[in-house]
Write an enzyme that holds these catalytic residues in place. Structure first.
Site, PDB file in Angstrom:
ATOM      1  N   LYS A 109       0.825  -1.056   0.063  1.00 33.47           N
ATOM      2  CA  LYS A 109       0.036   0.048  -0.337  1.00 33.47           C
ATOM      3  C   LYS A 109       0.515   1.546   0.343  1.00 33.47           C
ATOM      4  O   LYS A 109       2.275   0.858   0.529  1.00 33.47           O
ATOM      5  CB  LYS A 109      -0.782  -0.396   1.416  1.00 33.47           C
TER       6      LYS A 109
HETATM    7  N1  GLU Z   1      -7.421  -0.156  -3.017  1.00 33.10           N
HETATM    8  C1  GLU Z   1      -8.245  -1.158  -3.592  1.00 33.10           C
HETATM    9  C2  GLU Z   1      -7.857  -2.023  -1.692  1.00 33.10           C
HETATM   10  O1  GLU Z   1      -7.956  -1.976  -1.040  1.00 33.10           O
HETATM   11  C3  GLU Z   1      -7.759  -2.286  -4.776  1.00 33.10           C
HETATM   12  C4  GLU Z   1      -6.088  -2.687  -4.228  1.00 33.10           C
HETATM   13  C5  GLU Z   1      -5.619  -3.024  -5.730  1.00 33.10           C
HETATM   14  O2  GLU Z   1      -6.567  -3.115  -6.880  1.00 33.10           O
HETATM   15  O3  GLU Z   1      -5.150  -3.384  -6.057  1.00 33.10           O
HETATM   16  O4  GLU Z   1      -7.909  -3.437  -2.362  1.00 33.10           O
END
Ligand code: GLU
Length: 440
Positions: A125
């Site tokens: 993240k």
């Molecule tokens: N931000 C989204 C989540 O928390 C998507 C992450 C992604 O597609 O890699 O799942």
């Protein structure tokens, strides 16, 4: 209180002040969830050591030339929690309250999420401490590009694949992809997912998170013998996950009685006209400002009261730590579908479990987004693009498998769905870590 702030207020229970302290630190909460599942599985300390901590934490300062000629420096992070089951994977959020602990928690949850729906990725993240609403489009582009350039050594289709999250969108992903491709002298769409369709995005990625949430709700309703048609729903957050969940559930005959965003919460007992709300938002700087003036809903005095409405389904689709020890006892919904990451604290979980609320945990409930991100990455690498029908079909299959394995583990170990989802995820991770062994 900020989403990640710590409260050291003693918790009052049964009229007595107990020496228990509640924490609003997302990482502490994530580790508590992890420990619960580890206990159920009876893992050894070595097994825990292989999968628990983040593998890499990157912190960068990003100097940006502002439109007025001055230079402003932004702090940013990328955490790669796990690369055991595949490249790190997860979104990047732009938010003034981003902290390293929050990003660590979110990266950890991504690892668990990818594992529970069995997509071959680890977890990561990123976050930039910024309120993007205060930036011009040019400033936003320069900040996005500078962030990706600063991470250039650590990201890539086989290393770490970012995606959208809170306050980032397909345009930001396009800048990320372009920056990486230009630096490497090679068109590399698979370095990031959630891109616009025109440059390698996947059909169905825009509504994937909400679609996955609705698939989970259909299964949960079946399990609980509840009819989604006519069910009442309150949704906190009207971004990608919240607004699309509202629209998809409306199509299934559910009645959305309350919605909210940073401007407040809006209520209509007879059901809110979701199409009108989506149009209003599009015409008002992507927020619901003054939506009550349309006469389609009334504004609630306290937006947090939305969480306590007498509804069948509550969908927190905003930020962390919304249902806590303080308000969990007043939640009336029969099902909580966590479209957001980390909206319930562990202390809230305990209360809700005792009260018999069926919680579909975030790492399962909002996994539709990363699942279609996986499809996007696959399509980019094949250079061949799927029709929407195939995306929808595959997503349904992945979500169904994820839900069923979680429910099975929940019944087998006699634990709530959240613990069960972690059990499923951690079992897979541990197995992968053991098979790979130690490099040196
Ligand atoms: N931000 C989204 C989540 O928390 C998507 C992450 C992604 O597609 O890699 O799942």
């Amino acid at each position: 209180m900020s989403p990640t702030a710590k409260s050291t207020k003693p918790v009052k229970k049964n009229g007595r002040r107990k020496r228990r302290y509640m924490t609003m630190n997302a990482y502490t909460n994530a580790m508590l969830q992890f420990d619960q599942a580890v206990e159920v599985l009876g893992l050894t300390p070595d097994q825990v050591a292989m999968i628990k901590d983040p593998r890499k934490i990157i912190q960068v300062s990003l100097p940006i030339r502002m439109d007025d000629g001055s230079i402003r420096v932004f702090q940013a992070y990328r955490v790669q929690h796990s690369i055991v089951r595949g490249p790190a994977k997860g979104g990047v959020r732009f938010h003034p309250k981003v902290t390293l602990d929050e990003v660590k928690a979110l990266a950890f949850w991504m690892t668990m999420k990818c594992s529970v729906v069995n997509v071959p990725f680890g977890g990561g993240k990123g976050g930039i401490i910024v309120d993007p609403r205060t930036l011009s489009l040019g400033e936003l582009e320069r900040l996005s590009r500078r962030y990706f350039a600063a991470l250039a050594q650590d990201i890539g289709p086989d290393q770490d694949v970012p995606a959208p999250d809170v306050n980032t969108n397909p345009q930001v992903m396009a800048w990320f992809m372009d920056t990486y491709s230009m630096r490497h002298g090679a068109h590399t769409p698979a370095v990031v997912t959630g891109k616009p369709l025109e440059i390698g995005g996947s059909r169905g990625r825009d509504i994937a998170t909400a679609q996955g949430t609705v698939y989970c709700l259909v299964e949960a309703a079946k399990h609980l013998d509840m009819n989604l048609e006519g069910a009442t729903v309150a949704i906190q957050g009207f971004g990608n996950a919240g607004a699309n969940s509202a629209e998809l559930l409306r199509k299934k005959g559910a009645r959305i009685v309350a919605i909210s965003d940073i401007t407040g919460a809006y209520y209509n007992k007879k059901g809110i006209d979701i199409k009108a709300a989506v149009e209003w938002k599009a015409d008002h700087d992507v927020i619901l400002t003054d939506f009550e003036t349309t006469g389609k809903a009334e504004k609630m005095d306290n937006p947090m009261d939305l969480l306590e409405l007498p509804v069948d389904i509550l969908i927190p689709a905003a930020l962390e730590n919304q249902v806590t020890e303080e308000n969990a006892g007043r939640v009336q919904a029969k099902i909580i579908a966590e479209a957001a990451n980390g909206p319930l604290t562990p202390a809230a979980d305990q209360i809700l479990n005792k009260n018999g609320t069926f919680v579909i945990p975030d790492i399962l409930c909002n996994a539709g987004g990363v699942t279609v991100s996986y499809f996007e990455w696959v399509q980019n690498r094949m250079g061949f693009y799927w029709p929407k029908r195939k995306v929808t079909e595959e997503l349904h299959w992945f979500m169904l498998k994820g839900f069923k394995s979680t429910l099975k583990a929940s019944l087998k170990h006699d634990v709530p769905m959240r613990v069960a989802a972690f059990v499923v995820a951690i079992e897979r991770l541990t197995k992968a870590a053991e098979l790979r062994g130690l490099y040196m």
